[in-house]
Design a protein around this motif. Structure first.
Motif, PDB file in Angstrom:
ATOM      1  N   ASP A 248      -0.090  -2.403  -1.057  1.00 42.39           N
ATOM      2  CA  ASP A 248      -0.682  -3.452  -0.483  1.00 42.39           C
ATOM      3  C   ASP A 248      -0.085  -4.791  -1.717  1.00 42.39           C
ATOM      4  O   ASP A 248      -0.615  -4.572  -2.853  1.00 42.39           O
ATOM      5  CB  ASP A 248      -2.026  -3.815  -0.210  1.00 42.39           C
ATOM      6  CG  ASP A 248      -2.350  -5.102   0.163  1.00 42.39           C
ATOM      7  OD1 ASP A 248      -2.389  -5.881  -0.731  1.00 42.39           O
ATOM      8  OD2 ASP A 248      -2.643  -5.297   1.393  1.00 42.39           O
ATOM      9  N   LYS A 249       0.633  -5.535  -1.569  1.00 43.87           N
ATOM     10  CA  LYS A 249       1.219  -6.479  -2.357  1.00 43.87           C
ATOM     11  C   LYS A 249       0.128  -7.305  -3.148  1.00 43.87           C
ATOM     12  O   LYS A 249       0.192  -7.692  -4.421  1.00 43.87           O
ATOM     13  CB  LYS A 249       2.571  -7.517  -1.871  1.00 43.87           C
ATOM     14  CG  LYS A 249       3.606  -6.403  -1.482  1.00 43.87           C
ATOM     15  CD  LYS A 249       4.789  -7.440  -0.747  1.00 43.87           C
ATOM     16  CE  LYS A 249       5.929  -6.698  -0.520  1.00 43.87           C
ATOM     17  NZ  LYS A 249       7.151  -7.484   0.089  1.00 43.87           N
ATOM     18  N   GLY A 250      -0.597  -7.674  -2.282  1.00 47.82           N
ATOM     19  CA  GLY A 250      -1.893  -8.634  -2.773  1.00 47.82           C
ATOM     20  C   GLY A 250      -2.634  -7.909  -3.738  1.00 47.82           C
ATOM     21  O   GLY A 250      -3.335  -8.591  -4.757  1.00 47.82           O
ATOM     22  N   THR A 251      -3.027  -6.761  -3.377  1.00 47.78           N
ATOM     23  CA  THR A 251      -3.834  -5.856  -4.300  1.00 47.78           C
ATOM     24  C   THR A 251      -2.959  -5.587  -5.572  1.00 47.78           C
ATOM     25  O   THR A 251      -3.789  -5.726  -6.567  1.00 47.78           O
ATOM     26  CB  THR A 251      -4.165  -4.590  -3.722  1.00 47.78           C
ATOM     27  OG1 THR A 251      -4.871  -4.766  -2.392  1.00 47.78           O
ATOM     28  CG2 THR A 251      -4.995  -3.532  -4.626  1.00 47.78           C
ATOM     29  N   LEU A 252      -1.907  -5.272  -5.423  1.00 47.09           N
ATOM     30  CA  LEU A 252      -0.957  -5.059  -6.850  1.00 47.09           C
ATOM     31  C   LEU A 252      -1.116  -6.250  -7.610  1.00 47.09           C
ATOM     32  O   LEU A 252      -1.073  -6.317  -8.883  1.00 47.09           O
ATOM     33  CB  LEU A 252       0.335  -4.781  -6.243  1.00 47.09           C
ATOM     34  CG  LEU A 252       0.636  -3.320  -5.686  1.00 47.09           C
ATOM     35  CD1 LEU A 252       2.055  -3.186  -4.783  1.00 47.09           C
ATOM     36  CD2 LEU A 252       0.479  -1.953  -6.671  1.00 47.09           C
ATOM     37  N   ALA A 253      -0.739  -7.197  -6.983  1.00 45.30           N
ATOM     38  CA  ALA A 253      -0.617  -8.520  -7.750  1.00 45.30           C
ATOM     39  C   ALA A 253      -2.000  -8.754  -8.522  1.00 45.30           C
ATOM     40  O   ALA A 253      -2.114  -9.120  -9.676  1.00 45.30           O
ATOM     41  CB  ALA A 253      -0.068  -9.911  -6.918  1.00 45.30           C
ATOM     42  N   ALA A 254      -3.181  -8.807  -7.607  1.00 49.60           N
ATOM     43  CA  ALA A 254      -4.580  -9.021  -8.095  1.00 49.60           C
ATOM     44  C   ALA A 254      -4.964  -8.164  -9.259  1.00 49.60           C
ATOM     45  O   ALA A 254      -5.440  -8.646 -10.507  1.00 49.60           O
ATOM     46  CB  ALA A 254      -5.479  -9.169  -6.762  1.00 49.60           C
ATOM     47  N   LEU A 255      -4.610  -6.852  -9.240  1.00 45.23           N
ATOM     48  CA  LEU A 255      -5.187  -6.151 -10.388  1.00 45.23           C
ATOM     49  C   LEU A 255      -4.265  -6.070 -11.409  1.00 45.23           C
ATOM     50  O   LEU A 255      -4.726  -5.985 -12.578  1.00 45.23           O
ATOM     51  CB  LEU A 255      -5.422  -4.695  -9.753  1.00 45.23           C
ATOM     52  CG  LEU A 255      -6.340  -4.288  -8.772  1.00 45.23           C
ATOM     53  CD1 LEU A 255      -6.401  -2.984  -8.134  1.00 45.23           C
ATOM     54  CD2 LEU A 255      -7.814  -4.629  -9.332  1.00 45.23           C
TER      55      LEU A 255
END
Length: 287
Positions: A248-255
């Protein structure tokens, strides 16, 4: 330990998961099992059932973790809904029942036993789990909707909000103090390490939602699918160094951005990745 979310379970073959399990400790959250199980009754077509079943029974390979909120309550000696401790027991039975059932009819004839002795039928279990997930997502959305005021995000600046390290650290510290209000510095430090990935994830997604709005708009375009990875992030204690595997790109970026900003503040930089893609995981565990 590597914790695999729905995108990882779906995207990595059973063969590769079994091989990985012989080399490293892999795990799956109850939230991921619920997400996969919610698709068992997507269609009366047996092909659809067998596809959903195939993904669900992959969860026999990793270790099944307890509900993340229950785990956090045990770690921090805080309160949590006591029924959350039942999830692991009941979902383990559901995975086994699906493994034994080649059709929806066979699955519907089976039942699940709760620790208190109550028994529920597996008939239409996917639909009922979908309702449980909807309640979880509704709670997640309500929580996110309450955050802009707390974060002092001016809707007039939508599209221009920028999260910096000092702001993030202040948000995480405030969240820590709300969970551990007593002046116990050891407990507060433990709470910060245990919850920083979760609150960092929420804060980054909040800024993302706010920047997706037009200037002046107040309604947040919240992605309900973020609920799963948000809650799984509660398992990513900074002290332990566990890693979430996701595509998940959003999860990767957020963390990843959470770790980058924390490393600008913390006296000792964090060295674990805490999050990686499916391919990065396979490279890490394969010869």
């Amino acid at each position: 330990m590597y914790i695999l979310d729905t995108s990882a379970i779906r995207g990595i073959s059973s063969e590769k998961l079994r091989l990985a399990a012989t080399k490293v400790k892999i795990a799956v959250s109850t939230l991921t099992v619920l997400e996969l199980a919610s698709h068992l009754n997507d269609s009366s077509d047996e092909t659809s059932y067998l596809r959903a079943r195939g993904n669900l029974i992959k969860c026999q390979i990793p270790i099944l973790l307890d509900d993340p909120f229950w785990l956090l309550s045990q770690k921090l000696q805080s309160s949590s809904n006591p029924t959350r401790r039942d999830d692991k027991v009941v979902l383990s039975q559901l995975i086994a029942a699906a493994e034994q059932s080649q059709s929806l009819e066979e699955l519907g004839a089976k039942s699940l036993a709760f620790p208190d002795g109550s028994v529920v039928s597996c008939l239409n279990i996917g639909e009922r789990i979908g309702e449980i997930l909807k309640d979880e997502e509704d709670s997640f959305v309500s929580h996110i909707q309450s955050l802009p005021a707390l974060a002092h995000l001016d809707p007039a600046l939508n599209g221009k909000h920028r999260l910096i390290s000092v702001t993030l650290f202040g948000q995480l510290t405030a969240a820590t103090q709300s969970l551990s209000p007593m002046k116990d510095w050891n407990l507060q430090a433990k709470t910060f390490l245990a919850t920083a990935p979760y609150f960092g994830y929420l804060t980054h997604r909040l800024y993302h939602y706010a920047n997706c709005r037009s200037p002046g708009e107040t309604m947040l375009p919240i992605d309900r699918n973020d609920c799963e990875d948000a809650y799984i992030s509660l398992n990513l204690d900074l002290y332990k160094g566990d890693t979430l595997v996701t595509n998940d790109k959003g999860t990767l970026a957020a963390l990843r951005n959470t770790l980058t900003l924390l490393n600008e503040i913390l006296p000792t930089p964090l060295t674990s990745s805490y999050v990686m893609t499916n391919d990065e995981f396979l490279i890490a565990v394969e010869p």
